[in-house]
Design a protein around this motif. Sequence first.
Motif, short mmCIF file in Angstrom:
data_model
loop_
_atom_site.label_atom_id
_atom_site.label_comp_id
_atom_site.label_asym_id
_atom_site.label_seq_id
_atom_site.Cartn_x
_atom_site.Cartn_y
_atom_site.Cartn_z
N ILE A 283 3.00 10.48 19.75
CA ILE A 283 4.32 9.84 19.64
C ILE A 283 4.87 9.51 21.02
CG2 ILE A 283 6.72 10.19 18.91
CD1 ILE A 283 5.66 11.93 16.62
N VAL A 284 4.73 10.46 21.96
CA VAL A 284 5.21 10.22 23.32
C VAL A 284 4.45 9.06 23.97
CG1 VAL A 284 5.38 11.21 25.64
CG2 VAL A 284 6.03 12.57 23.65
N PHE A 285 3.13 9.00 23.71
CA PHE A 285 2.34 7.89 24.24
C PHE A 285 2.86 6.54 23.74
CE2 PHE A 285 -1.16 4.89 23.43
CZ PHE A 285 -1.59 4.66 24.73
N LEU A 286 3.20 6.48 22.46
CA LEU A 286 3.75 5.24 21.90
C LEU A 286 5.11 4.92 22.53
CD1 LEU A 286 2.88 5.63 18.09
CD2 LEU A 286 1.66 4.31 19.83
N ILE A 287 5.92 5.96 22.74
CA ILE A 287 7.23 5.74 23.36
C ILE A 287 7.06 5.19 24.77
CG2 ILE A 287 9.30 6.90 24.24
CD1 ILE A 287 9.10 8.81 21.88
N VAL A 288 6.18 5.83 25.54
CA VAL A 288 5.95 5.37 26.91
C VAL A 288 5.43 3.94 26.93
CG1 VAL A 288 4.55 5.73 28.98
CG2 VAL A 288 5.58 7.69 27.82
N LEU A 289 4.53 3.65 26.00
CA LEU A 289 3.90 2.33 25.97
C LEU A 289 4.89 1.24 25.57
CD1 LEU A 289 1.16 0.90 26.34
CD2 LEU A 289 0.78 1.22 23.89
N TYR A 372 6.54 11.39 33.52
CA TYR A 372 5.51 10.37 33.39
C TYR A 372 6.09 9.10 32.75
CZ TYR A 372 2.14 13.86 34.77
OH TYR A 372 1.46 14.80 35.49
N PHE A 373 7.07 9.27 31.88
CA PHE A 373 7.70 8.11 31.30
C PHE A 373 8.42 7.27 32.36
CE2 PHE A 373 11.65 6.17 29.95
CZ PHE A 373 11.21 5.29 28.97
#
Length: 635
Positions: A283-289, A372-373
């Motif tokens: 979920i965090v990966f999708l948010i960052v992306l 990282y975000f």
Amino acid sequence: MDLASFITSLLTSFVIFVALVLVFTWLSRRPGNAPVYYPNLLLRGLDPWEGRRRGTRSPVGWIRDAISASEPDVVAAGGVDAAVYLVFLSSVLAILVLSGMVLLPVLLPVAGTDHALELSANDNKSNQNFSQIEILALGNIQADKIYQEIEDHKRKITRAEVVYAESKTASKPEGTRPTHRTGFLGLIGTKVDTIEYCNEKIKELVPELEAEQKATLREKQQPAALVFFNSRSAAASASQTLHAQVFDKWTVMEAPEPRDIIWPNLSRKIYERQIRQVVVYFIVFLIVLFYTIPLGIIAAVTTLEKLREKLPFLKVVVDQPEIKTVLQAYLPQLALIVFLALLPSLLLFLSKSEGIPSHSHTVRAASGKYFYFIVFNVFLGYTIGSTLLNSLTTLINSPTKIVGMLANSLPRSATFFLTFVALKFFVGYGLELSRIVPFIIFHLKRKYLCKTEDEVKAAWAPGNLSYNTRVPNDMLITTVVLCYSVIAPLIIPFGVVYFALGWLVAKNQVLRVYVPSYESNGRMWPHMHNRIIAALVVYQITMIGVIPLKEFYYSPILVPLLPMSIIFAYICHMRFYPSFTKTPLEVAQHELKERPNMEAIYSAYIPPCLKPDKLEDLDVFEDAQSHTTSRAPSI
């Protein structure tokens, strides 16, 4: 942004900061505002003005007090976590001061005397104007629920009794008993006497709570336990030992302190936590992306030119010279800061959803995600997004020019980040020091909402230092300043001021304002150290990519820096990090000055919703305890 707008931005931010410092100096001297500016001292039973009467009359008296405070003073006021945070700020400050001493005298004269931007404009037959700031950059160099109900009713009774007492006057000695409606939000339903109604509800709920507590202790035992030892070395050994042949049958960790435990997560199994972690990270990966898309749009449209183009009716306003200068100075930065303010709460919620059993660990996890975000989206996303969206036609016609365009966009983005850093330390630290928002909220609550002492105390409770947002934002500034220290050396003094002022303000707030709700004994430091190394790696990658584009023949000497940094990080990880996750036996065997009170420690680890009203009733927990030996109770 031209030089006039940049200077206007700096001067305006500086004036705001000075005004906020003066407001802080004036308000903090008034005794009625002590709960806003000195809650830490009040809770420790100290007089906020003792020995500081002369210092508090000076606008810079708080600076002298912060500098003179020793590390033991910081630990006593804010815990080891706060002391480690101050070490982090001073460490980055030292790095930037050293960088400034080396880079500023070398790079500013080189950039200021070259003409790459002018030659490039002539070659492209462009009429583009370049600001004085861009000329000084690298671009100009050529190539739980019943319990809660009872507590709510108790608070309502206390409040109603105060209101009832205040209603008694000489002309009406019997007073007016407070009432409320029992329906939705107290707006509908039967009208009842608040004191009598809440007392009746408590009488009904207490037996239910006692029955639920007994059922929980006897029938709803969770597959988790807290084990107490009579020897610190034995506890350290047990926490580092494999207790079962099958790893997941019995996993062991050092217990967090009582205030740090997240009780619902304590009993989660290791595989459940691992599955939750994978889902959360996805979920965090999708948010960052996908956050890159709105951030790129903000970078592209929050300029006066784009606003005038997309919203023609604003031309009358934005074409005014005074308004134009202010908007050019602040519009993109404010839009970015407001947009980023929405994210930390979501990341903290996701970190708790991983099943992590302690608050301090969730804060570290959320801090890492946020770091990282913001590096990916703010530092890289803003620079790349603004370049791609503003030059989309050129890229479609000539895709091979993307590398050169990105290299040129970094120096041109320097002005944005210069103003961004200045806005953060002048306005951000000014608001932090003056505490204008908490000041207004506290006095409004005290005047119109608070009736009991508990409500007043809750209104001025300052809370934690908010490491989950502070550390990532500091690390963003670290990354930005390091990466632009060669591209636009003028950013180094801004970084120095940011961390110097940040250290002073943070130390003052730790000593006088914020009250830690838990203590993790500095376990945030490996997290901070890792991110400093990550910032250095990003900086080195940026330099390896940018400097060769200026046809600097010795640029290959930069390449070994990257593996050297990675090797250094690996050595630190292997040598020093294990002692932050496990207590070394060497430390555990040290003698304590006094033996801890085991009964107090034991009762502290009982969840609030299961605690009996009287501490002597703790024997009701005998069903939740395993059989003990004849040895004394221990930790």
